[in-house]
Design an enzyme around this catalytic site. Structure first.
Site, PDB file in Angstrom:
ATOM      1  N   CYS A 257      -2.745  34.389 -14.664  1.00 46.25           N
ATOM      2  CA  CYS A 257      -2.296  34.530 -13.280  1.00 46.25           C
ATOM      3  C   CYS A 257      -2.804  33.422 -12.387  1.00 46.25           C
ATOM      4  O   CYS A 257      -2.118  33.008 -11.467  1.00 46.25           O
ATOM      5  CB  CYS A 257      -2.647  35.901 -12.718  1.00 46.25           C
ATOM      6  SG  CYS A 257      -4.381  36.165 -12.397  1.00 46.25           S
TER       7      CYS A 257
ATOM      8  N   CYS B  51       2.116  37.048  -6.904  1.00 47.29           N
ATOM      9  CA  CYS B  51       0.943  36.950  -7.776  1.00 47.29           C
ATOM     10  C   CYS B  51      -0.321  36.694  -6.968  1.00 47.29           C
ATOM     11  O   CYS B  51      -1.427  36.854  -7.472  1.00 47.29           O
ATOM     12  CB  CYS B  51       1.111  35.818  -8.777  1.00 47.29           C
ATOM     13  SG  CYS B  51       2.495  36.039  -9.870  1.00 47.29           S
TER      14      CYS B  51
END
Lengths: 121, 401
Positions: free
Chosen positions: A102, A33
């Site tokens: 995120c 990520c």
């Protein structure tokens, strides 16, 4: 795309570092990520006496890390546990929608550090 | 503060000479080029002059030029149009894992339509192997679509050799030459291509106009149906100002390319040397020699690309990154991960793409700005000091969001 508060914390992040002999350590996120946060805390009288962070990540990741350290310093552990990722985002006047999931992990790192402290005790 | 623009692979400013030739076609020469009257005829002439300019840029017949609304449309038309025309002969497409989304996602769409697609892998330099291509060909292969130069790393593929393989096996070959155009001389016969995509706004022309070169005799069905424009290959009243601008942009590119290419190579090497001299753990992404003169993609290990870009932006420098965060998607660049970069190194990539406005002073400013920014972000990074092990990270790390 970022609020002024986010940019302020990104440019001048508060409490950067790693506490030596920390009472609790929380590390969250993963490389895929692109966000990894490490939060260390010092606990005295059931209060967060000191807190520092290190973060690999985008502007939002750095700003949320910085903000969470400001929000919890001096707070009791109970109060700190009530701080959520949403609280952090709100304190920064919001984050762009794509960043809400995120890069908004700072409260998770805090909770992980508190859990780590409780386990150690 | 005058900004430093280092993102020419994303888009370029329109050249003043291009604007000049476009202007009369907004209101003075406004006719519909399909009309037979004077107002239409003078506009038609403008389009055909532009078509000749593009044709001499690509060394082909003007009749082989199809004007479209841009690079993405040209790629879509090439892939969908060829597959539609040849679907009775086979159902297999060969492409690479590092194509621009306009090719990659179109191929994925064709898979949903029942076609089979082979995505060729790349090595650590972002280069494909011709052996892999030869091995991938089957008797069902109807189309090979492989980019000329990669938009992220600048790595240049051996298009002429690929074309030779395609020709021997009688397979239609398309190349997306959007990033190559204006940077490398293009000659469709020397390159052995059947279809080739270029876009105006990457070579100092306007946005919203592109070209698909279609070799005489190549089988392709149209995608947009309507009037008979572009010899029945692309319907719709022509984007006249755009087309005229594109023609001029091609003329200028032919005139200036050699000198400009040499100049940009010097700037690129100056920046690369300066950054690696002043900063540790800087990794070049892309082929060391088979690479566009204007493209420098480097990873600053242990830091994340978007935070680097934000810092550069504060100092007036516009660049781009393969980081997930800067792209709006949640995954890092498919190009860099296909090259085998660990996720955190892919996230730490910055692409500097040079162009006409850049000077040595710009480069020196970046070399001055970058070291303290990287040092500050590394001091903040929990990864700094840890070894970045590709084998571990690549197998375990998947973004869950």
């Amino acid at each position: 795309m970022y609020s002024e508060k986010v940019m302020n914390h990104f440019k001048n992040p508060r409490n950067v570092g790693e506490i030596e002999n920390a009472d609790g350590v929380g590390e969250v996120g993963n490389a895929a990520c692109g966000d990894i946060m490490k939060l260390t805390i010092k606990v005295e009288d059931n209060k967060i006496a000191d807190v520092q962070f290190k973060t690999f990540g985008c502007g939002a990741a750095i700003a949320t890390s910085s903000m969470v350290t400001e929000l919890v310093k001096g707070k009791s552990l109970d109060e700190a546990e009530n701080i959520s990722n949403a609280t952090v985002a709100e304190a920064l006047d919001g984050l762009p929608p794509v960043k809400m999931h995120c890069s908004n992990l700072a409260a998770d790192a805090l909770h992980a550090a508190i859990e780590n402290y409780k386990k150690k005790k | 503060m005058k900004g430093i623009y280092m993102d020419h692979n994303a888009t370029t400013p329109v050249h003043p000479e291009v604007i000049e030739v476009m202007l009369p076609f907004f209101s003075e020469h406004f006719g519909n080029p399909s009309s037979i009257h004077w107002a239409g005829r003078e506009v038609k002439k403008g389009i055909e002059t532009a078509r000749e300019s593009v044709a001499s840029f690509l060394k082909c017949d003007p009749k082989e030029i199809v004007f479209t609304a841009g690079g993405s449309e040209s790629d879509n038309l090439a892939i969908k149009g060829v597959c539609d025309a040849l679907k009775d002969k086979g159902n297999h497409i060969i492409t690479t894992s590092v194509e621009h989304p306009a090719v990659l996602h179109t191929c994925e769409y064709m898979e949903k339509q029942g076609f089979q697609v082979t995505y060729l892998p790349v090595d650590m330099d972002g280069m494909i192997r011709l052996e892999d291509l030869k091995n991938a060909v089957t008797d069902k292969t109807i189309l090979i679509t492989i980019m000329f130069a990669n938009n992220e790393t600048g790595t240049i593929f051996p298009i002429s050799e690929i074309g030779k393989i395609a020709k021997e096996r009688k397979i239609t070959f398309h190349t997306d030459a959007v990033q190559a155009a204006g940077k490398i001389p293009l000659d469709v016969n020397a390159l052995n291509v059947d279809l080739l995509t270029i876009s105006a706004h990457k070579l100092y022309g306007p946005k919203g106009v592109g070209v698909l070169y279609v070799r005489k005799g190549a089988k392709m069905k149209p995608m947009i149906h309507g009037g008979g424009q572009e010899r029945n290959r692309r319907a719709g009243t022509e984007n006249v100002t755009g087309i005229v601008g594109m023609g001029k942009a091609c003329e200028i590119a032919m005139r200036d390319m050699d000198a400009e290419s040499e100049r940009l190579l010097n700037l690129r090497e100056r920046l690369h040397k300066g950054l690696t001299r002043k900063i540790e753990h800087v990794k070049l992404n892309g082929h060391p020699s088979m690479r566009l003169n204007n493209t420098l993609n480097v990873s600053f290990e242990y830091v994340e690309g978007e935070s680097l870009l934000l810092n550069l932006d504060m100092d007036g420098v516009a660049a781009s990154s393969g980081s997930a965060c800067s792209s709006g998607s949640l995954e890092p660049s498919h190009v860099l991960t296909a090259m085998g970069l660990p996720h955190e190194v892919a996230h730490g990539s910055v692409r500097f793409s040079f162009g006409s406005s850049n000077t040595e002073a710009d480069i020196d400013k970046i070399i001055e700005i970058m070291p303290p920014v990287v040092a500050r972000l590394r001091a903040m990074s929990p990864l700094y000091g840890k070894s970045l092990n590709p084998s571990v990270e690549r197998t375990t790390a998947v973004c869950q969001h």
